[in-house]
Design an enzyme around this catalytic site. Sequence first.
Site, PDB file in Angstrom:
ATOM      1  N   TYR A   1       0.815  -1.217   0.000  1.00 46.43           N
ATOM      2  CA  TYR A   1       0.000   0.000   0.000  1.00 46.43           C
ATOM      3  C   TYR A   1       0.850   1.269   0.000  1.00 46.43           C
ATOM      4  CZ  TYR A   1      -4.775  -1.706   0.823  1.00 46.43           C
ATOM      5  OH  TYR A   1      -6.014  -2.257   0.692  1.00 46.43           O
ATOM      6  N   GLU A   2       0.383   2.261  -0.743  1.00 46.74           N
ATOM      7  CA  GLU A   2       1.002   3.590  -0.795  1.00 46.74           C
ATOM      8  C   GLU A   2       2.471   3.545  -1.192  1.00 46.74           C
ATOM      9  OE1 GLU A   2      -1.119   5.849  -0.763  1.00 46.74           O
ATOM     10  OE2 GLU A   2      -2.666   4.459  -0.093  1.00 46.74           O
ATOM     11  N   GLY A   3       2.810   2.600  -2.045  1.00 49.87           N
ATOM     12  CA  GLY A   3       4.179   2.457  -2.519  1.00 49.87           C
ATOM     13  C   GLY A   3       4.885   1.344  -1.793  1.00 49.87           C
TER      14      GLY A   3
ATOM     15  N   GLN B   1       9.443   3.376  -0.971  1.00 49.78           N
ATOM     16  CA  GLN B   1       9.707   4.166   0.241  1.00 49.78           C
ATOM     17  C   GLN B   1      11.202   4.413   0.403  1.00 49.78           C
ATOM     18  OE1 GLN B   1       6.983   5.368   1.733  1.00 49.78           O
ATOM     19  NE2 GLN B   1       5.861   4.128   0.240  1.00 49.78           N
TER      20      GLN B   1
END
Length: 596
Positions: free
Chosen positions: A440-442, A447
Amino acid sequence: MNYKVPLKDIKFVAERVLDMPTHYTKFTKGQNTDPETLEAIFQEAAKFCENEIAPLNKVGDEEGCKFDNGEVTTPTGFKAAYDSFVENGWPGLTGPVEYEGQGMPESVGLVMMEMMIATNHSWSMYPGLSSGAIKTVYTHASKDLKDRFMPPMVAGKWTGTMCLTEPHCGSDLGLLKTFAEDADGDGVYNITGSKIFISSGEHDMADNIIHIVLARLPGAPEGIKGISLFLVPKFNVNDDGSLGDRNAVTCGSIEEKMGIHGNSTCVMNFDGAKGYLISEPHKGMRAMFTFINESRLGVAMHGQAHSEVSFQKALAYAKDRVQFRTKPRKDESKPADPIIGHPDVRRMLLTQKAFAEGGRMLNMFCGQLVDIEQSPDFSEAEHERAETLLAVLTPIAKGFLSESSLEATNYGIQVLGGHGFVKEWGMEQEVRDARISQLYEGTTGIQGLDLLGRKILGSRGKVLKPLVKEVEAFIKENRRNKFAKQLKPFMGTWESLTRSIGMSAMRNTDEVNAAAVDYLMMAGYVTVAYFWAKAAVAAEQAISEGAAEPEFYKAKIATADFYFQRIMPRVLAHEAAIKNGMDSMMALDEEHFVFV
């Protein structure tokens, strides 16, 4: 083995590690948030989570969501629990007062979010996505749009989504094809395209769903610089706020997933759906990062919460399950002793505990920084410091805590042995549900690149300085404390390794990509070590003051010691891997990646 909200630990972190009572006196939103009020809020939140949504966790996993001709039905009990959530005013806890929210600090909402994730990850995502949508609309939309959409969103009557990913592009959003046309010149756009992996995209829990959608305007530049941001409701909204006809946005299907079965993950089709521009033209990604950054902190809590639940369940089992003899023997009258007496079981339990409680300190500190970042009551220098710290800590929290959660939840299965692999104990669900947090979210790689490449090296190290200064100030203040002493050389490793990668990147920029994940994990271990050192100092102070329940504080010191002795040596492995460079990764030609 039912999960209990760790209210004592939350209070310890808030009051003794982060001094939140003093923090709250410094800005308007915080001044009504005294310790007694907070304790009452968290106790009631814990009751709601433990009594109303925790029993639905297994139900959601076993039933999943049902899809029928564009309509999605959530698992049994999900809607009733959400109705109770709304009736009791929880959606508006941190909502703007001008839109009938309660105006509590963001740090308070983040603590409650941990409770909801821990008790029922799938259910928590419906209000969790809504929180990000509310902040995005509030921060970027016009006053007319806010007045029209915010009140029912803050009240929880309408939920929200984030619509980024498309079938042909994941994290590379510059490739997206969804487009918007201002057909009649009145500022209402027709949005056309398809989005995938849309959490909570369609469901039966709320009257309306507000989609926050990335799309291109006609003549937009290629890539990220040509993206705009739109608000697209499931049902059109009349000028008086009442619901109109169904908008041309439909759910094409829902995904059958490894975990989080109780949350609908949807393919959303926009077929000329009416939408409203909420960013400046072609500057949608900048606006969307309001949502993305909140979501990344939310995913950090996903990881930490699963570590906590798995630890609690494994600990209860280890105290009850008897196998073999321990030294010393616990009970000579019994044929075996509880497995918690075995060193290897202790290793797994302490690793879980260290990640769960260390992650909580990191997440709550990020919540404190969000308070500062969003409040006008702080100085420009304080805002800049909070923003810079969050720029570094957000990818660390998201990436490191999601990775460590998979280790922690796998240990939960390992402690239970064969029982951990059996569904009825609930441990394997923790692994399956936690696994999405690394995506999720990268992904973790994204990150790492964000942290190392875009932020630290992109700023020539400037963005790292506030965190280094904070940790160095702590070390100096506590120079005689053994944990501060142990922390110091690891901070030196972090700084020197950053310079080394910077030099390598000057010769070959791909070295950044090769080092990114190892760098992120190294940074995560050191950052959490800082918080464990702070916790140990706070615990020692509490004991010296004669605080009640000294065993609680002694456990903090013992866990900090375990973290430094048994977890921190991992930093040296990441350092060695980074220094060995990318050559071994690239030595094998693409055509030699074959099955034989």
